[in-house]
Design a protein around this motif. Structure first.
Motif, short mmCIF file in Angstrom:
data_model
loop_
_atom_site.label_atom_id
_atom_site.label_comp_id
_atom_site.label_asym_id
_atom_site.label_seq_id
_atom_site.Cartn_x
_atom_site.Cartn_y
_atom_site.Cartn_z
N ALA A 139 -46.08 14.15 -52.87
CA ALA A 139 -44.63 13.97 -52.78
C ALA A 139 -44.23 13.33 -51.46
O ALA A 139 -43.36 12.44 -51.41
CB ALA A 139 -43.94 15.32 -52.96
N LEU A 140 -44.85 13.78 -50.36
CA LEU A 140 -44.51 13.21 -49.05
C LEU A 140 -44.93 11.75 -48.97
O LEU A 140 -44.20 10.90 -48.40
CB LEU A 140 -45.18 14.03 -47.95
N GLU A 141 -46.11 11.42 -49.49
CA GLU A 141 -46.57 10.03 -49.48
C GLU A 141 -45.64 9.14 -50.28
O GLU A 141 -45.26 8.04 -49.84
CB GLU A 141 -47.99 9.95 -50.04
N LEU A 142 -45.26 9.60 -51.47
CA LEU A 142 -44.35 8.81 -52.29
C LEU A 142 -42.99 8.69 -51.63
O LEU A 142 -42.38 7.61 -51.61
CB LEU A 142 -44.21 9.46 -53.68
N GLY A 143 -42.50 9.79 -51.07
CA GLY A 143 -41.20 9.74 -50.41
C GLY A 143 -41.20 8.81 -49.21
O GLY A 143 -40.22 8.05 -48.99
N LEU A 144 -42.29 8.84 -48.42
CA LEU A 144 -42.37 7.95 -47.26
C LEU A 144 -42.42 6.49 -47.70
O LEU A 144 -41.74 5.62 -47.11
CB LEU A 144 -43.62 8.30 -46.44
N ALA A 145 -43.21 6.20 -48.74
CA ALA A 145 -43.30 4.82 -49.22
C ALA A 145 -41.96 4.33 -49.74
O ALA A 145 -41.57 3.16 -49.51
CB ALA A 145 -44.36 4.73 -50.31
N ILE A 146 -41.23 5.19 -50.42
CA ILE A 146 -39.91 4.81 -50.95
C ILE A 146 -38.94 4.57 -49.80
O ILE A 146 -38.16 3.61 -49.80
CB ILE A 146 -39.38 5.89 -51.90
N ALA A 147 -38.95 5.46 -48.82
CA ALA A 147 -38.03 5.33 -47.69
C ALA A 147 -38.27 4.04 -46.91
O ALA A 147 -37.32 3.38 -46.45
CB ALA A 147 -38.18 6.53 -46.76
N ILE A 148 -39.55 3.64 -46.75
CA ILE A 148 -39.87 2.42 -46.02
C ILE A 148 -39.29 1.20 -46.72
O ILE A 148 -38.85 0.23 -46.07
CB ILE A 148 -41.40 2.27 -45.86
N ALA A 150 -38.43 15.03 -53.46
CA ALA A 150 -38.03 16.30 -52.83
C ALA A 150 -38.18 17.46 -53.81
O ALA A 150 -38.59 18.57 -53.43
CB ALA A 150 -36.58 16.18 -52.35
N LEU A 151 -37.87 17.23 -55.08
CA LEU A 151 -38.03 18.29 -56.09
C LEU A 151 -39.50 18.65 -56.26
O LEU A 151 -39.83 19.80 -56.56
CB LEU A 151 -37.43 17.83 -57.42
N GLN A 152 -40.40 17.69 -56.06
CA GLN A 152 -41.83 18.00 -56.14
C GLN A 152 -42.24 18.95 -55.03
O GLN A 152 -43.09 19.83 -55.23
CB GLN A 152 -42.65 16.71 -56.06
N VAL A 153 -41.64 18.79 -53.84
CA VAL A 153 -41.93 19.72 -52.75
C VAL A 153 -41.46 21.12 -53.12
O VAL A 153 -42.15 22.11 -52.87
CB VAL A 153 -41.25 19.24 -51.44
N THR A 162 -43.01 9.21 -59.13
CA THR A 162 -42.30 10.46 -58.79
C THR A 162 -41.77 11.13 -60.04
O THR A 162 -41.88 12.36 -60.21
CB THR A 162 -41.14 10.17 -57.82
N GLY A 163 -41.19 10.33 -60.94
CA GLY A 163 -40.68 10.92 -62.19
C GLY A 163 -41.78 11.46 -63.07
O GLY A 163 -41.66 12.55 -63.65
N GLY A 164 -42.87 10.71 -63.23
CA GLY A 164 -43.97 11.16 -64.08
C GLY A 164 -44.64 12.41 -63.55
O GLY A 164 -44.99 13.32 -64.32
N ALA A 165 -44.85 12.48 -62.21
CA ALA A 165 -45.48 13.67 -61.62
C ALA A 165 -44.61 14.90 -61.81
O ALA A 165 -45.09 15.98 -62.17
CB ALA A 165 -45.75 13.42 -60.14
N LEU A 166 -43.30 14.74 -61.57
CA LEU A 166 -42.40 15.88 -61.73
C LEU A 166 -42.32 16.31 -63.20
O LEU A 166 -42.32 17.51 -63.52
CB LEU A 166 -41.01 15.53 -61.21
#
Length: 390
Positions: free
Chosen positions: A29-38, A61-64, A123-127
């Motif tokens: 989740a953090l890796e995906l969130g960081l990549a999206i934010a960049i 964030a919901l994955q966290v 992110t959607g598929g993992a959640l």
């Protein structure tokens, strides 16, 4: 394969498995969130910013939150493996679908890994996979609980069948021997002992009656009463019970009024309902008992009223007296009425108690009519008017 993995990790402490899986979810989740934010600055337009940036960030964030739920939840090792399989499966499937989409847009597979569509899909598929895993775990628990309940019911059924055999054979035979000895002593003992013999006879008779009630009670719960369901002449059952009660209680006045000539769908235990109600009406009367029995048909139901002139039911017990959750006392009091309520429910009927005017109680038993010709047509029902006895 999943079963084999779960078996290998079964010996591992559940908190360790949950912690490892929770860490994997949080890292992804953090890796995906960081990549999206960049890549937020590269998105053009408000719609692209929302769908390609803010929504995927919220899903990350919901994955966290999901990772925290997994670590702190009461999941065993096998359930955690199930969650992990669904989570990773959702992540991989979403990645494959998104890569196929960006490749069709002319973006190479390697470059496409950083595309907003790919990141959002992941992110959607993992959640989604995590949610499906939680549902799968819940289904597994329900299935396990159901299997446990079935095993418990099967064990109780076997115990009831065994109890029924003991009551039917051993206890009943011993009571019959005691009753025979008591009858033999009647008239052969000193006058001082006559009252003791009479008390022995009464107590033995009560014990035999209670044993018979319990045997029938077990028949119902053990399922034995389902085998002989058929159309039974209600009038014949009522008249037989009235005649028997007049023989047993000659001091009581038992009146059998007009009753409908209909059949009900029941078995041989049907007579137990009216036997218990008539007997209770007489035994619990504080004077010279009078019991009036009548019946009527309304729509497809036949209703029998058993009215007495006894002290009546206490106001506090009126509502719960025939509740099937009502627990009979250890002394055996209440077993008869509990059996009545159980049998009536077994026949898809209803039973309740009302106040009698000016004194006493009225027990009302309502059962479905078996004969479809008589349903809903009270006028077509022939009524009998037997001679009342004392």
């Amino acid at each position: 394969m999943l079963e084999g993995v779960s078996e290998r990790v079964r010996a591992v402490p559940p908190i360790a498995v949950r912690g490892a899986f929770g860490a994997v979810i949080a890292l992804v989740a953090l890796e995906l969130g960081l990549a999206i934010a960049i890549r937020l600055g590269a998105l053009d337009g408000a719609l692209a910013l929302v769908l390609g940036g803010l929504v995927p960030l919220a899903l990350a964030a919901l994955q966290v939150v999901g990772a925290i739920t997994v670590v702190t939840g009461a999941f065993d090792a096998r359930e955690t493996v199930t969650l992990g399989a669904w989570y990773l499966g959702g992540l991989v499937v979403a990645l494959a679908v998104a890569l196929a989409a960006v490749v069709r847009l002319g973006v190479g597979p390697v470059a496409g890994l950083g595309h907003p569509i790919v990141l959002g899909n992941m992110t959607g598929g993992a959640l989604g996979g995590l949610f499906v895993g939680l549902y799968a775990v819940r289904s597994q628990r329900r299935a396990a609980d159901l299997a446990t309940e079935r095993a418990r019911l099967a064990s109780e059924h076997e115990q009831l069948v065994l109890l029924n055999r003991i009551v039917r054979h051993d206890v009943a035979n011993h009571l019959q021997v005691i009753a025979g000895v008591a009858d033999h002593l009647d008239g052969r003992v000193d006058p001082e002992a006559e009252s003791a013999v009479a008390r022995l006879q009464r107590t033995t008779d009560d014990a035999i009656e209670l044993t018979d009630r319990m045997r029938k009670f077990v028949d119902v719960f053990a399922g034995d009463a389902d085998r002989d369901r058929r159309a039974i002449d209600l009038g014949r059952v009522l008249s037989t019970q009235v005649e028997n009660s007049r023989d047993v209680f000659p001091h009581a006045e038992i009146r059998l009024g007009p009753y409908p000539d209909v059949d009900v769908w029941a078995d041989e235990l049907l007579s137990t309902i009216y036997h218990n109600l008539i007997t209770n009406a007489i035994k619990h009367n504080d004077g010279d008992p009078t019991v009036e029995i009548s019946g009527s048909v309304t729509d497809d139901r036949v209703r029998v009223r058993i009215a007495d002139d006894g002290p009546g039911v206490e106001p506090g017990r009126m509502e719960g007296l025939l509740d099937r959750e009502f627990a009979p006392e250890e002394s055996g009091e209440g077993v008869g009425l509990y059996l009545v309520a159980t049998l009536v429910a077994h026949y898809d009927g209803d039973v309740w108690v009302e106040r009698n005017d000016p004194r006493g109680s009225v027990f009302v038993v309502e059962l479905p009519v078996a004969d479809a010709i008589n349903r809903g047509d009270e006028a077509s029902v022939a009524e009998r008017s037997p001679t009342n006895g004392t």
